[in-house]
Design a protein around this motif. Structure first.
Motif, PDB file in Angstrom:
ATOM      1  N   SER A 279      19.705  32.084  59.823  1.00 16.13           N
ATOM      2  CA  SER A 279      19.239  32.685  61.082  1.00 16.13           C
ATOM      3  C   SER A 279      18.148  31.831  61.718  1.00 16.13           C
TER       4      SER A 279
ATOM      5  N   GLY B 186      21.931  30.519  49.301  1.00 21.79           N
ATOM      6  CA  GLY B 186      20.982  31.117  48.367  1.00 21.79           C
ATOM      7  C   GLY B 186      21.643  31.872  47.238  1.00 21.79           C
TER       8      GLY B 186
ATOM      9  N   SER C  27      19.022  34.264  48.691  1.00 23.37           N
ATOM     10  CA  SER C  27      20.012  34.745  49.643  1.00 23.37           C
ATOM     11  C   SER C  27      19.403  35.805  50.550  1.00 23.37           C
TER      12      SER C  27
ATOM     13  N   THR D 155      25.811  32.138  53.495  1.00 23.76           N
ATOM     14  CA  THR D 155      26.297  30.760  53.491  1.00 23.76           C
ATOM     15  C   THR D 155      27.007  30.486  52.165  1.00 23.76           C
TER      16      THR D 155
ATOM     17  N   LYS E 275      17.540  31.959  56.136  1.00 24.70           N
ATOM     18  CA  LYS E 275      17.613  30.499  56.348  1.00 24.70           C
ATOM     19  C   LYS E 275      18.555  30.146  57.503  1.00 24.70           C
TER      20      LYS E 275
HETATM   21  P1  GTP Z   1      22.288  32.939  52.354  1.00 23.39           P
HETATM   22  O1  GTP Z   1      23.111  32.116  53.277  1.00 23.39           O
HETATM   23  O2  GTP Z   1      23.097  33.913  51.565  1.00 23.39           O
HETATM   24  O3  GTP Z   1      21.442  32.105  51.457  1.00 23.39           O
HETATM   25  O4  GTP Z   1      21.276  33.826  53.276  1.00 23.39           O
HETATM   26  P2  GTP Z   1      20.323  33.314  54.451  1.00 23.39           P
HETATM   27  O5  GTP Z   1      18.987  32.990  53.880  1.00 23.39           O
HETATM   28  O6  GTP Z   1      20.981  32.254  55.247  1.00 23.39           O
HETATM   29  O7  GTP Z   1      20.112  34.625  55.348  1.00 23.39           O
HETATM   30  P3  GTP Z   1      20.795  34.969  56.768  1.00 23.39           P
HETATM   31  O8  GTP Z   1      20.282  34.049  57.821  1.00 23.39           O
HETATM   32  O9  GTP Z   1      22.237  35.034  56.575  1.00 23.39           O
HETATM   33  O10 GTP Z   1      20.164  36.400  57.079  1.00 23.39           O
HETATM   34  C1  GTP Z   1      20.410  37.535  56.250  1.00 23.39           C
HETATM   35  C2  GTP Z   1      20.244  38.809  57.076  1.00 23.39           C
HETATM   36  O11 GTP Z   1      18.881  38.960  57.488  1.00 23.39           O
HETATM   37  C3  GTP Z   1      21.087  38.829  58.354  1.00 23.39           C
HETATM   38  O12 GTP Z   1      21.566  40.137  58.547  1.00 23.39           O
HETATM   39  C4  GTP Z   1      20.090  38.464  59.440  1.00 23.39           C
HETATM   40  O13 GTP Z   1      20.455  39.007  60.701  1.00 23.39           O
HETATM   41  C5  GTP Z   1      18.800  39.078  58.904  1.00 23.39           C
HETATM   42  N1  GTP Z   1      17.599  38.338  59.361  1.00 23.39           N
HETATM   43  C6  GTP Z   1      17.369  37.028  59.221  1.00 23.39           C
HETATM   44  N2  GTP Z   1      16.171  36.696  59.709  1.00 23.39           N
HETATM   45  C7  GTP Z   1      15.632  37.828  60.207  1.00 23.39           C
HETATM   46  C8  GTP Z   1      14.388  38.138  60.864  1.00 23.39           C
HETATM   47  O14 GTP Z   1      13.503  37.298  61.091  1.00 23.39           O
HETATM   48  N3  GTP Z   1      14.203  39.445  61.212  1.00 23.39           N
HETATM   49  C9  GTP Z   1      15.127  40.405  60.963  1.00 23.39           C
HETATM   50  N4  GTP Z   1      14.835  41.649  61.372  1.00 23.39           N
HETATM   51  N5  GTP Z   1      16.298  40.155  60.359  1.00 23.39           N
HETATM   52  C10 GTP Z   1      16.552  38.885  59.975  1.00 23.39           C
END
Ligand code: GTP
Ligand code: MG
Length: 175
Positions: free
Chosen positions: A21, A68, A15, A39, A19
């Protein structure tokens, strides 16, 4: 002579590694820090992308973005089943997320009957000051799990994300 490939991609990893993003940046060329909610259930998007180095060849990416968070994971395995590409993401500012990569490799090996390949992605490279995982450590992990592609990027950087999918496209045409 192939000029069109349709492929199923699953996004896997701990998580908050980014992913969703990454998917949003690939689909919409957009990054909204802090606005991405965790997610809850797997989410499907598709995009037809020209692979520029190859000329007119295109790939239709059918992408499943998974959850995640542990409490939602039981829903995830059914989406591995016929995937062609597993993108396993970790966060370069979070060492623990790299350790979790093994879990996702085991899961996808167990549930996927298809031939598939693994792309290991170290995300959040923009947060240089907070880096906990070096590129060498990422590469070593990629080697250990037998990943075909290792890539570092940031969901905040449009070019790095577009390039990731270009590399996957090139690899698909080489298979
Ligand atoms: P789950 O859906 O819970 O599995 O998480 P996920 O892997 O989809 O992560 P998500 O895309 O929701 O991003 C989590 C946090 O990290 C958010 O606040 C995003 O804005 C931040 N984030 C994602 N990618 C980046 C990156 O490359 N750089 C920075 N600075 N922040 C990021
Ligand atoms: Mg997500």
């Amino acid at each position: 002579y192939k000029y069109f490939i349709s492929t199923k991609v699953v996004m896997l990893g701990e998580s908050s590694v980014g992913k969703s993003s990454l998917v949003q940046q690939f689909m919409l060329n957009r990054f909204m820090p802090g606005f991405q909610e965790p997610t809850v259930s797997p989410h499907f998007v598709k995009k037809i992308q020209t692979i520029y180095k190859l000329g007119q060849q295109k790939v239709q990416f059918n992408i499943w973005d998974t959850a995640g968070q542990e409490k939602y994971r039981c829903l995830t395995t059914m989406y591995f089943r016929d995937a062609n590409v597993a993108i396993i993401v970790y966060d370069v500012t979070n060492k623990q997320s790299l350790e979790c990569v093994d879990y996702w490799v085991d899961e996808v090996n167990r549930s996927n009957a298809n031939d598939y390949f693994i792309v290991l992605v170290g995300n959040k490279c923009d947060l240089r000051k907070f880096r906990q995982v070096t590129m060498e450590e990422g590469q070593a992990k990629a080697k250990q799990i037998g990943a075909q592609i290792y890539y570092e990027c940031s969901a905040s950087n449009e070019k790095s994300v577009q390039n990731l999918f270009q590399e996957i496209g090139i690899y698909l045409y080489k298979l």
